[in-house]
Design a protein around this motif. Structure first.
Motif, mmCIF file in Angstrom:
data_model
loop_
_atom_site.group_PDB
_atom_site.id
_atom_site.type_symbol
_atom_site.label_atom_id
_atom_site.label_comp_id
_atom_site.label_asym_id
_atom_site.label_seq_id
_atom_site.Cartn_x
_atom_site.Cartn_y
_atom_site.Cartn_z
ATOM 1 N N GLY A 79 0.778 -1.238 -0.117
ATOM 2 C CA GLY A 79 0.082 -0.403 0.427
ATOM 3 C C GLY A 79 0.308 0.931 -0.198
ATOM 4 O O GLY A 79 0.940 1.942 -1.150
ATOM 5 N N GLY A 83 2.262 1.685 -2.984
ATOM 6 C CA GLY A 83 1.592 1.937 -3.882
ATOM 7 C C GLY A 83 1.378 3.642 -3.391
ATOM 8 O O GLY A 83 0.971 4.584 -4.832
ATOM 9 N N ASP A 97 -1.653 6.257 -5.078
ATOM 10 C CA ASP A 97 -2.951 5.396 -4.582
ATOM 11 C C ASP A 97 -3.454 6.663 -3.157
ATOM 12 O O ASP A 97 -2.817 5.721 -2.292
ATOM 13 C CB ASP A 97 -2.965 4.206 -4.374
ATOM 14 N N TYR A 102 -3.407 4.025 4.241
ATOM 15 C CA TYR A 102 -2.212 3.250 3.841
ATOM 16 C C TYR A 102 -1.582 3.047 4.499
ATOM 17 O O TYR A 102 -0.345 2.750 5.442
ATOM 18 C CB TYR A 102 -1.357 3.124 2.603
ATOM 19 N N VAL A 305 -0.283 -6.224 -8.882
ATOM 20 C CA VAL A 305 -0.168 -4.752 -9.314
ATOM 21 C C VAL A 305 -0.496 -4.011 -10.599
ATOM 22 O O VAL A 305 -0.037 -4.415 -11.624
ATOM 23 C CB VAL A 305 0.299 -4.057 -8.339
#
Length: 467
Positions: A79, A83, A97, A102, A305
């Motif tokens: 995350g 991410g 993201d 996260y 992913v």
């Protein structure tokens, strides 16, 4: 110096050559100090299972690991680390993201590491924390009372201030860096981005060259470009697996010149752009089509992913299109390999190749460039085509530097590399080898640790609250 304690997301046995560059770099100092390497075990366990530290001996070195629950792994590793931080630090805001929350899991795992590590420390230990997964670790350790000297090294790029400021909570991240005594970056460009950010966003005051004060702490920062162990890689190149690979490639491609690319499958590596440039080279130079073959190794990486699945499909489509449009019955222009090739075999592949294409869109350093150079025959060396956006470009100025977004320019560099006269290839290679020998992995390790030991002790009584 006291005992060295290395902390990273994943650990490696420093006795194993195949463990990679970081383990090779740290082996000598870890062994000499009876050091400890602390990190995640790589295991995902049920949340109700024990989170005790597991110890293993690797000669004089202690390997200490903790497990992660699925929830913590997904938030901390997949995350926030990969991410949010990975795409932003590689200049891809469009892939970050930001809204998934996260960050709570990222902090929770750093707090877990701090709680488990602190009881294992000795008063004279020196801590060296590695990479973006653990940016806030020192702040969490300070909050628990840790007063040992702590250094941090960022292996990936640091983006410019405005891009960094796009991260929600960016001020928290950079404030956490001030809990370290020394922060190291791969390049002068990254150091410049840090300096501009802390002065404009955090209102830090420059104390003197390379030191800034903010949040009641003074941090020293510098550029410490990581290198390779040239001697170790040369020995690897003389080993049977590398020699066998070299001989096989030389026989199989005796009538053709090889180009090579070795990368993880990642959107930061510029693989589709590289394929388009090679396609442009084939289009513009029909007389050379059957005389060159590109071997592209793209090791699997985070294939669960979405962004990686997309680039995998795009790369496969491009390779298939190039082979379909330009290939002959006895020649395919691209050999695409989507799997990991053993490190022991890579020196042979590098040595057999006339050109290495190292063309990331953004990279902290890129050691493939340096390994390719180390593997070459000095009497008949290959040519390195290197992205100007790789950290290695600051050091390797004699390579053919390219803009990977410029398809025609990169295609022209491929042609130049393939046709470069022997004397020019030797001169470029000689200068590049002087650089990678002087600034090898031991220079990197020693330079960072000496700088960390020299950092001035902070005033007593400074308290650290959780950030």
């Amino acid at each position: 110096m006291g005992r060295l304690v290395v902390v990273s997301n994943r650990i490696a046995d420093p006795r194993q050559t195949a463990a990679g560059g970081l383990a090779v770099a740290l082996a000598e100092v870890l062994n000499s100090t009876g050091g400890m390497w602390f990190g995640w075990s790589g295991k995902i366990v049920d949340a109700t299972e024990s989170d005790d530290v597991v110890f293993k001996r690797a000669g004089p070195v202690t390997l200490a690991t903790v497990d992660l629950s699925q929830v913590d792994h997904d938030a901390f590793y997949l995350g926030y680390s990969n991410g949010v931080l990975w795409p932003v630090f590689h200049y891809r805001l469009d892939l970050a993201d930001f809204d998934a929350g996260y960050i709570t899991g990222y902090r929770r795992v750093n707090q877990l590491f701090a709680r488990k590590l602190l009881p294992l420390l000795r008063p004279d230990d020196i801590l060296w924390v590695h990479d973006y997964h653990l940016i806030p670790l020192a702040a969490e350790l300070r909050a628990l009372g840790c007063r040992q000297r702590i250094g941090f090294f960022l292996h990936i790029p640091l983006p410019p201030p405005l891009m960094l400021a796009a991260i929600p909570g960016h001020d928290w991240l950079i404030r956490a860096l001030f809990a370290y005594d020394l922060v190291g970056f791969q390049s002068k460009a990254d150091l410049d981005h840090f300096a501009r950010y802390v002065e404009t966003e955090a209102h830090a005051q420059p104390v003197d060259d390379g030191r800034w004060r903010a949040f009641g702490r003074t941090v020293q920062a510098g550029a410490f470009p990581i290198g390779i162990d040239v001697q170790e890689f040369n020995e690897l190149a003389r080993a049977p697996e590398a020699v066998e690979m070299y001989e096989r490639m030389r026989m199989e491609y005796s009538r053709r010149k090889l180009l090579v690319g070795v990368d993880r499958l990642d959107y930061s590596k510029g693989l589709p752009q590289r394929m388009r440039a090679f396609r442009e080279f084939l289009t513009k130079n029909p007389d050379l089509r059957s005389s060159a073959t590109l071997i592209q190794i793209a090791s699997p990486s985070r294939e669960n992913v979405g962004a990686y699945t997309e680039i995998l499909h795009e790369l496969e489509s491009l390779c298939g299109s190039i082979n379909g449009n330009f290939g002959e019955l006895d020649w395919m222009p691209v050999r695409y390999i989507h799997r990991t090739v053993a490190r022991a075999r890579l020196p042979g592949l590098y040595r057999a190749s006339r050109v290495a294409l190292v063309t990331p869109l953004r990279d902290g350093m890129n050691l493939v460039a340096k390994e390719f150079l180390a593997a070459q025959n000095e009497e008949d060396p290959g040519v390195l085509v290197l992205s100007r956006f790789a950290g290695a470009a600051e050091q390797l100025r004699e390579a053919l530097l390219v803009n990977p977004y410029d398809t025609e320019g990169t295609a022209a560099a491929i042609l130049l590399a393939l046709q470069m006269p022997l004397e020019e290839r030797r001169n470029r290679h000689r200068a590049l080898m002087e650089t990678i020998r002087r600034y090898d992995v031991h220079w990197w390790c020693d330079g960072f640790l000496v700088a960390l030991e020299r950092t001035m002790a902070e005033e007593k009584g400074t308290s650290w609250l959780r950030l």
